[in-house]
Design a protein around this motif. Structure first.
Motif, short mmCIF file in Angstrom:
data_model
loop_
_atom_site.label_atom_id
_atom_site.label_comp_id
_atom_site.label_asym_id
_atom_site.label_seq_id
_atom_site.Cartn_x
_atom_site.Cartn_y
_atom_site.Cartn_z
N VAL A 103 0.82 -1.20 0.00
CA VAL A 103 0.00 0.00 0.00
C VAL A 103 0.86 1.26 0.00
CG1 VAL A 103 -0.17 0.06 2.52
CG2 VAL A 103 -1.94 1.14 1.14
N PHE A 104 2.08 1.18 0.56
CA PHE A 104 2.93 2.37 0.64
C PHE A 104 3.64 2.67 -0.69
CE2 PHE A 104 2.74 0.52 4.92
CZ PHE A 104 2.21 1.60 5.60
N SER A 105 3.59 1.74 -1.62
CA SER A 105 4.25 1.98 -2.92
C SER A 105 3.59 3.12 -3.66
CB SER A 105 4.23 0.70 -3.76
OG SER A 105 2.90 0.34 -4.09
N THR A 106 2.30 3.36 -3.37
CA THR A 106 1.60 4.46 -4.04
C THR A 106 2.24 5.80 -3.73
OG1 THR A 106 -0.44 3.20 -3.80
CG2 THR A 106 -0.67 5.54 -4.34
N PHE A 107 2.83 5.91 -2.53
CA PHE A 107 3.37 7.19 -2.10
C PHE A 107 4.88 7.29 -2.29
CE2 PHE A 107 -0.17 5.74 0.58
CZ PHE A 107 -1.11 6.65 0.19
N ASN A 108 5.54 6.15 -2.30
CA ASN A 108 7.00 6.17 -2.48
C ASN A 108 7.42 4.85 -3.10
OD1 ASN A 108 9.81 6.33 -2.27
ND2 ASN A 108 9.69 7.54 -0.39
N GLU A 109 7.36 4.81 -4.41
CA GLU A 109 7.64 3.55 -5.10
C GLU A 109 9.11 3.18 -4.98
OE1 GLU A 109 6.54 1.37 -9.32
OE2 GLU A 109 6.15 3.49 -9.04
N GLU A 110 9.99 4.18 -4.92
CA GLU A 110 11.41 3.89 -4.81
C GLU A 110 11.71 3.19 -3.48
OE1 GLU A 110 13.82 4.19 -7.04
OE2 GLU A 110 12.27 4.78 -8.46
N LEU A 111 11.09 3.64 -2.43
CA LEU A 111 11.30 3.01 -1.12
C LEU A 111 10.78 1.58 -1.13
CD1 LEU A 111 12.17 3.21 1.83
CD2 LEU A 111 9.92 4.18 2.35
N TYR A 112 9.64 1.38 -1.77
CA TYR A 112 9.08 0.02 -1.84
C TYR A 112 10.02 -0.91 -2.61
CZ TYR A 112 5.78 -3.79 -2.66
OH TYR A 112 5.17 -5.03 -2.72
N ASN A 892 2.01 15.28 -8.60
CA ASN A 892 3.39 15.58 -8.20
C ASN A 892 4.41 14.67 -8.86
OD1 ASN A 892 3.05 17.82 -6.61
ND2 ASN A 892 2.89 16.70 -4.70
N ASN A 893 3.96 13.60 -9.49
CA ASN A 893 4.89 12.70 -10.16
C ASN A 893 5.26 13.18 -11.57
OD1 ASN A 893 5.21 10.44 -8.22
ND2 ASN A 893 2.99 10.30 -8.46
N ILE A 894 4.53 14.17 -12.06
CA ILE A 894 4.81 14.72 -13.39
C ILE A 894 5.53 16.06 -13.20
CG2 ILE A 894 3.86 15.49 -15.59
CD1 ILE A 894 3.51 12.52 -15.06
N ILE A 895 6.68 16.20 -13.84
CA ILE A 895 7.50 17.39 -13.68
C ILE A 895 7.85 17.94 -15.06
CG2 ILE A 895 9.68 18.30 -12.79
CD1 ILE A 895 9.67 15.94 -10.81
N ALA A 896 7.65 19.24 -15.21
CA ALA A 896 8.12 19.91 -16.43
C ALA A 896 9.53 20.43 -16.15
CB ALA A 896 7.18 21.06 -16.80
N VAL A 897 10.47 20.02 -16.99
CA VAL A 897 11.88 20.38 -16.79
C VAL A 897 12.35 21.18 -18.00
CG1 VAL A 897 14.19 19.52 -16.30
CG2 VAL A 897 12.20 18.20 -15.56
N GLY A 898 12.62 22.47 -17.77
CA GLY A 898 13.19 23.31 -18.83
C GLY A 898 14.69 23.06 -18.92
N MET A 899 15.22 23.04 -20.13
CA MET A 899 16.61 22.66 -20.35
C MET A 899 17.40 23.81 -20.97
SD MET A 899 16.12 19.59 -19.25
CE MET A 899 17.64 18.72 -19.58
N GLU A 900 18.71 23.71 -20.80
CA GLU A 900 19.62 24.71 -21.38
C GLU A 900 19.58 24.70 -22.91
OE1 GLU A 900 21.71 27.03 -20.46
OE2 GLU A 900 21.86 26.86 -18.29
N ASP A 901 19.21 23.56 -23.50
CA ASP A 901 19.20 23.48 -24.96
C ASP A 901 17.88 23.95 -25.57
OD1 ASP A 901 17.47 21.46 -24.33
OD2 ASP A 901 18.50 19.88 -25.45
#
Length: 1122
Positions: A103-112, A892-901
């Protein structure tokens, strides 16, 4: 459950414990949820009885109730898992992993994933983080210590960890007292009564033969006490002489129950007889689970029960520990607006009023139509000037969109009166609810600018109430009507939710939020109160309002105390405070006349006062006292049931009059405010400003970037005070006003200038030993902390603590915060290996719940845990490096990342994958902002190009170039930020401030630095309510602008906040407090951070510039290229 009933449970718990019914004791503890037995819990944890541990916990909290509860269950299940691994029982470990930990994987999959990998190790101690794990007993003891801290910090356990102090065998003593009292009331009391049962009331049998003389019939001077009853057991000796006291206490109890019954609360009390125990019959609590907290709720600090009950989904947030409770300051009658300051005539009966949320002397009112008229008017008044600024009669804006029943009513020329008017929280919209079907939304952009925004055929029959709300930070309108429905609309009139469940017309609504939980209370004319979340799961609450008829509900200004005021069909008035944790009445206020003909209106002020219009006067109560504090008839002329409304500061009170007008009552601060505004308004009317100094319209040539489709743009350029039209913009020298003209027409408005430290409040955040310049600055979303990212990639966090000096615990210039670090001493340090910091563009973004911060400084993007400062994960390694970061507002799992290029990567943290790559800019990305209202992502870059992307398909919709002033080139960063309406955009470049309309994808207004603010702009940001813009300049100046007009309200000189001995200091970044619109913070090039606010006397930054000083000519829209 009432307070007495809860206390009875404690008495039963004591009795069971004394009688050694241990299993029953713990079962009642769990089922009632009133007392968490830490001793029992400790025993079960140390014994490893995990099923019993979770079963006992389930009576007090569930895994998804809050962040503390989630952590508690995780620690227990993790220990259970590690013990199975330690025993080499892999099958059991896999079962725990799948059934308990998944059940905790929903909140922190890396920890799971990391926990799962322990299965592959022969000894899980090979994992670095578990290398110090000792034997099972030691591990359980360590874990128990952590669990105790979490339980003590968890608001759901507050007041449940200590058993009340009771004399031994208290229940037995009370029963003995009751029996003694019953014997006292016997007509023929016997000297030695024989008690054989507790199931029926005691009476002494009549003796055989003639009646014996009764002791109760003897003269009181000769009355003797009956002999005490024999003890019910070894633990309960009867206290001598208790009969009289018992009788007195019973009388008091009977009176209390009678008062409760007359208060018509949801508790229907049984008739009190000498043998009865007062118990509620039909009390309905706000929530199904868990049981309510014992004792009286402190509304300042205990919102947890309502939060638990209305919580729609689990959240993972920062864990903080509780602060001591604060006491409210003393109440003074001088704080009440009791004296009439002015009277104004509307011309028809005023039925609803609402002060502007920011401008304290701006009043919106509405009137019923005269008999035979079909126009329901709304009017906007400037109180200081005693002037009706705007008046709008009723009319249909678009007949084609009206339903056939409404068209039929209009065809019959049915009078269309207005029932409710309301301002949006930011003051940008006005909502109007009509007696037939309709609501109107007006956009308000200035004192004389009220334009039609949306018309909605909302309900069948009357629209009985209207209110604004901000679920998920999106402005919405909530309405209710005769059709028994509650509906939620967005600002454009699109329906989002319909709530069904009432069985009578819905009379009023009260949207509110606590922490991140948004909900709506509703009341119907059958007296039912319900509560709704913004979902389709139905009502969370169903209980009766006092009086069981028309009731309205309001929260105190700080949102911590809930009140309602209603009238019964018989005309009785009920003003009460609610105990939210139980859905019961906490306090019933006294002082009303009986049998009123009509419904009263009430309001709250300054977290201290309640006001009700009744009996041709206004009555006031201190919230903590049930008796009337004072009253006023406002020098006469009030109707029997006057309507009323406080302004935000509580220093003005608008009340309706019997002669179709209204009066404004004021306290001393209110009189000062009216006089100050009156002087300013009089001078504006008396002396028009020279138009050559106040406005100019500039049309810029098209700027086309090769290879990029763009829209050519025309902007209104704000050149009002203090800056003048520039030949660099117009291409010609502007006409210069003659000196004698200026002498004859002095400027009515003066720019507020802060030149001395005494003219503002400021706090310098504690030095952390870092001398690197601050390049990014954020407030935490809770408003209790500030996060600064330095040039060297290190992030620093300051937090304000709750204490007597700062009872709110929020960021303030009146208290110095603490530099916060975890006990481990870790720093939040970004990956800068191989990075040339001079060329890096550090970037930062904070999750909505303040649990995680994401940042980069030329290297990989790191995701930090805000509690431990540990790096949870890294991603997007260079080249190219990241230059801007933004969380998706809905995930919060989706992030827009602006790049130098110049590209933008849409990255999914959960699956570590770039979902889309957006191309449209020519230089590095310097700004990203989401609008959920328009479903777009707006990006800006060092090429002065602004692009609009669909967040559904990630396709580019349009591009717009921010026009550069003549002689300037498009170099340097451009930042973008959405207004709270999610439509307007603030674009910031070193050469200008610009406002864009994202719905039209065009620039609508622009301000160019000149004169006293002629230096390059280093940063700018909207205030939390988007009424102001804070801008910092390279020379150290700070400008405070009106957000709608870009008129300069206030200039803060470097001498006001920078030390005189340190030359070369300047602010690089500015951040606005998320809840306090007049507070901001600046980060300086020496690494220091300052929080700045206006003085308490001023309360705000300058005054809104008059319209003639800030209006610009209408901009022309040139062709746009998709």
């Amino acid at each position: 459950m009432s307070s007495l009933s809860r206390e009875l449970v404690f008495l039963i718990l004591q009795f069971l414990d004394e009688e050694k019914f241990k299993e029953s004791v713990h079962r009642l503890e769990k089922e009632s949820g009133f007392f968490f037995n830490t001793k029992y819990f400790d025993e079960k944890v140390l014994a490893g009885e995990w099923d019993e541990v979770e079963k006992y916990l389930s009576g007090f909290t569930k895994l998804d109730d809050n962040r503390y509860s989630m952590k508690i269950f995780f620690e227990i299940r993790k220990q259970k898992y590690l013990e199975a691994l330690d025993k080499q029982d892999k099958a059991k470990a896999v079962e725990i992993l799948v059934q308990d930990l998944r059940v905790f994987s929903t909140f922190n999959e890396e920890l799971y994933k990391e926990i799962t990998q322990l299965l592959t190790l022969h000894n899980f101690r090979e994992n670095e983080q578990l290398s110090k794990y000792g034997d099972t007993k030691t591990a359980r003891t360590i874990m128990l210590g952590e669990l105790k801290k979490l339980i003590e910090a968890n608001p759901l356990f507050r007041d449940k960890l200590t058993f009340p102090t009771l004399r031994s065998s208290r229940l037995r003593t009370l029963i003995n007292q009751s029996l003694n009292w019953q014997h006292q009331l016997c007509k023929n009391p016997r000297p030695n009564p024989d008690i054989k049962t507790l199931f029926t009331d005691h009476t002494c049998a009549v003796p055989n033969g003639p009646l014996a003389p009764s002791q109760l019939n003897q003269p009181i001077t000769t009355l003797t006490k009956p002999t005490a009853f024999p003890s019910l057991g070894a633990h309960a000796p009867f206290p001598p002489g208790a009969a009289v006291a018992a009788a007195a206490n019973a009388g008091a109890l009977a009176s209390w129950m009678a008062a409760a019954a007359s208060g018509a609360s949801t508790v229907q009390a049984a008739v009190v007889t000498p043998a009865s125990i007062p118990m509620p019959q039909n009390q309905v609590s706000i929530l199904k689970r868990p049981p309510a907290t014992p004792g009286v709720v402190d509304y300042q600090n205990q919102d947890h029960e309502l939060m638990k009950r209305l919580r729609p989904a689990p959240s993972v947030e920062e864990v903080t520990y509780p602060a001591p409770r604060q006491h409210a300051p003393p109440v003074s009658l001088e704080d009440l607006p009791l004296k009439a300051a002015l009277a104004l005539h509307q011309g028809s009966t005023v039925t609803s009023m609402e002060f502007h949320p920011m401008q304290n002397t701006l009043l919106l009112g509405m009137v019923l139509p005269p008999v035979g008229s079909a126009t329901g008017e709304i009017a906007l008044w400037e109180l200081a000037a005693r002037e009706k600024l705007v008046s709008r009669p009723f009319k249909i804006w678009d007949m084609a969109n009206c339903s056939p029943p409404l068209q039929a009513l209009i065809a019959k020329e049915t009078p269309m009166s207005v029932i409710r008017v309301a301002w949006s929280p930011d003051g940008n919209f006005i909502g109007v609810a009509y007696a037939k079907h309709l609501i109107h939304l007006y956009a308000f952009s200035g004192p004389n600018e009220l334009r039609q925004h949306a018309e909605v055929d909302a309900h069948v029959g009357a629209v009985n109430d209207l209110a604004f709300a901000n679920p998920n930070r999106q402005l919405c309108v909530v309405t209710c009507g005769d059709d028994q429905l509650i509906k939620v609309w967005d600002a454009s009139g699109r329906k989002h939710f319909t709530f069904e469940g009432h069985e009578a017309p819905v009379y009023s609504i009260c949207p509110h939020h606590k922490e991140n939980i948004q909900f709506i209370f509703s009341t119907a004319i059958d007296g039912k109160i319900k509560a709704w979340l913004y979902d389709n799961m139905g009502s969370r609450v169903d209980y009766d309002a006092p009086g069981k008829w028309c009731t309205t509900m309001l929260y105190s200004a700080d949102g911590t105390r809930l009140f309602s005021c209603g009238t019964s069909k018989d005309g009785d008035v009920f003003l009460v405070e609610w105990n939210e944790s139980e859905g019961s009445i906490k306090r019933t206020y006294l002082g009303f006349q009986k049998k009123l003909a009509g419904m009263v209106q009430f309001d709250t002020s300054k977290n201290h006062f309640l006001a009700v219009g009744e009996d041709a006067q206004i009555k006031f109560w201190d919230m903590d006292n049930i008796n009337v504090l004072t009253s006023t008839d406002a020098e006469g002329g009030l109707p029997a049931l006057p309507r009323l409304r406080f302004n935000r500061e509580g220093n003005l009170l608008a009340v309706t009059t019997a002669d179709n007008g209204f009066k404004i009552l004021a306290n001393q601060a209110g009189f000062r405010s009216l006089r100050a505004m009156e002087t300013s308004a009089f001078e504006r009317m008396r002396t028009p400003a020279d138009s050559s100094l106040t406005k100019a319209a500039v049309t810029f040539p098209n700027f086309v970037v090769p290879g990029a489709p763009v829209a050519s743009v025309s902007c209104k350029v704000e050149l009002g005070s203090p800056v003048r039209p520039s030949p660099m913009l117009n291409g010609v020298d502007p006409p210069k006003p003659r000196v004698d003209d200026l002498a004859d027409n002095p400027r009515p408005w003066q720019l507020a200038e802060i030149l001395d430290p005494a003219q503002c409040r400021q706090a310098t955040l504690p030095d952390t030993g870092s001398s690197t310049k601050v390049v990014r600055l954020l407030y935490t979303n809770s408003g209790a902390g500030i996060l600064a990212l330095g040039f060297n990639g290190i992030q620093r966090l300051w937090k304000w603590v709750r204490n007597e000096q700062n009872p709110s615990g929020k960021a303030t210039a009146a208290a110095v915060p603490q530099h916060w670090q975890p006990n481990s001493g870790l720093l939040m340090t970004n990956d800068v290996s191989g990075v040339n910091l001079e060329e890096a563009n550090p970037c930062i973004a904070l999750s909505k719940n303040d649990s995680y911060v994401m940042s980069a400084a030329g290297g990989k993007v790191s995701l930090f845990n805000m509690m431990t400062f540990k790096v949870m994960t890294t991603f997007m390694p260079p080249p190219p490096p990241s230059s801007f970061l933004a969380f998706h507002p809905q995930d919060n799992n989706i992030i827009a990342v602006g790049m130098e290029d110049s590209t933008i990567h849409i990255y999914n943290v959960r699956v570590d994958e770039v979902k889309s790559k957006l191309k449209g800019h020519l230089k590095r990305i310097t700004g990203l902002a989401f609008s959920t209202t328009l479903s777009i992502l707006v990006s800006s870059a060092a090429d002065a190009l602004i692009c609009f992307w669909s967040i559904d398909t990630w396709e580019k919709r349009k591009s717009v170039v921010i026009p550069m002033p003549a002689g300037k080139v498009a170099v340097g960063d451009t930042r973008v930020q959405f207004h709270v309406d999610q439509i307007r955009i603030l674009a910031v470049h070193e050469t200008q401030l610009a406002i864009l309309d994202a719905s039209k994808m065009e620039c609508i207004r622009q301000w160019i630095p000149q004169d006293s603010l002629s230096s390059h702009i280093t940063s700018a940001v909207y205030a939390c309510n988007s009424q102001l813009i804070y801008a910092t300049f390279r020379d150290g100046n700070i400008g405070v602008f009106d957000a709608d007009t870009l008129g300069l309200r206030c200039r803060i000189s470097p001498s006001a906040y920078l030390p005189q001995v340190n030359q070369g200091l300047s602010p690089l970044v500015v951040a606005a407090h998320p809840q306090e619109p007049n507070q901001f913070a600046v980060g300086l090039n020496d690494g220091s951070v300052k929080v700045i606010e206006p003085t308490e006397a001023e309360g705000k930054w300058g005054m809104v510039p008059p319209s003639e000083a800030i209006n610009t000519s209408p901009s022309t829209t040139s062709n746009q290229t998709p």
